[in-house]
Enzyme design. Sequence first.
Site: not given
Length: 542
Positions: A19, A380, A514, A516
């Site tokens: 991060l 998936c 996927h 995301e």
Amino acid sequence: MTRFIFITGGVVSSLGKGLLSAALGTLLQARGYSVRLRKLDPYLNVDPGTMSPYQHGEVYVTDDGAETDLDLGHYERFTGVPSRSTDNITSGRVYQDILTKERRGDYLGGTVQVIPHVTDAIKNFVLAETAGIDFVLCEIGGTVGDIESLPFMEAIRQLGTELERGQSCFIHLTLVPFIKAAGELKTKPTQHSVKELRGIGISPDVLVCRAEHPIPLSDRHKIALFCNVAKSAVVQALDVSSIYEVPIAYHAEGLDDEVLKVFGIPTDPPIDLNGWKEIVHNLNHPEGEVTIAIVGKYTGLKDAYKSLGEALIHGGIANHVRVRIEWIEAEVFEQPDAIHRLEDVHGILVPGGFGHRGTEGKIAAARFAREHNVPFFGICLGMQMAVIEAARNMAGIKDAGSTEFGECNAPIVGLLTEWATEAGIELRDQDTDLGGTMRLGAYPALLKPGSHVHEIYGADRISERHRHRYEVNISYQQDLEKAGLVFSGISPDNSLPEIVEIPGHPWYIGVQFHPELKSKPFDPHPLFASFIGAALKQSRLV
């Protein structure tokens, strides 16, 4: 001139180097600079593709088909810069390449050693494909003092001396713990960590100190004195309400200013972070709340679904609502009467996974969503289980199953043995190695005109990232479509089903890819934005 920022960690793991890297990259972008972020992992696996989600968390897949560390997901979500296979390297990959060369005789009989061969390979990785980039941020996994990370530390130490003056910066992330019994923060762990780092030849330019309580100026000055850094270069990093507040918090503490000082770059003019502030405001002041049940196989470790959780949050941002996630282990629904746990949720998401465990629970969740008109999103393996459920209970194919779980009379899902890529035809069989052999990376799909997904995407052709070894059998398309399950997304060669949906249902979509992995806070993926929108409508009906 390309400048390099090396980010190391000390004291304990999981302090947030990923991060920190992503946030700093964002701040440098806000100042008008181009960035590229890389992760150097010391473990001996070639990549995380064969590692258990409980060991490593999510495997993040790039467009070019690399299975990488989940931190690359943070990099993409924060900066919007697509990660590539050349942005993540492991000790295993380094040694694999070196030993391949040694077996081939490339070293002409010379002795192969950690120095210079391993360190040179690491340096070549760091420097590769960086032309035209203003800043390359390299995060080194693990903590200083780990045996396995020493070659990486030595490599970046060498780079610090080999690069031109003012071309490199070392940031060290440490912990300043609060001792409750003593009622005070302790700086000694940071001092020892920096001592360890300096012992291997690296002197940090900036120290970022994670703490649960504000660090007094007196303690910061003490850290600066004992660690031989400027007082202003001791930057505190306190906990925040959301990871998307991290760039704002680091800028307020002057992190980007200190880094630019190291490079001799002016810190004016002020930067605009209003976009990030708006995201944080939307998260902290939602106009409503929806509850999404994630029926998965690895819910005991949330990092196994890191991008998925973030994509749902992004969908909430798009709809100005808070998304509350209820994590439910799929095996729960293999017990009698357990399905009632889904009665009060506003949406059901069944994610990917591998192996037979929990699959009947996923099928039960898909059936509940279909029969009770609850918004459903299968990803998936989740899509495959939804198709098997439809085959059994809509098309009457009672023996429907997947060859992933053993032989079956009606293989609705089977091993993917051949598919087309830009480089040619890929071939696989049951005896193929597991690592790096799935259908990986970005592949196109054609959307059926008038379908729900065609409306959501607003496009005829899309490209999404894949990571799977088994595929829905296209030969069952006609039977399933007669029963009401529409194949609304197909590969360009009409051989591989990419998306299924049920017309007339409030929201019932399964995708083989996927989505995301491509969602970002400032650019939520359209499927997640639409799914949360449907869940919001559902919340008003419950």
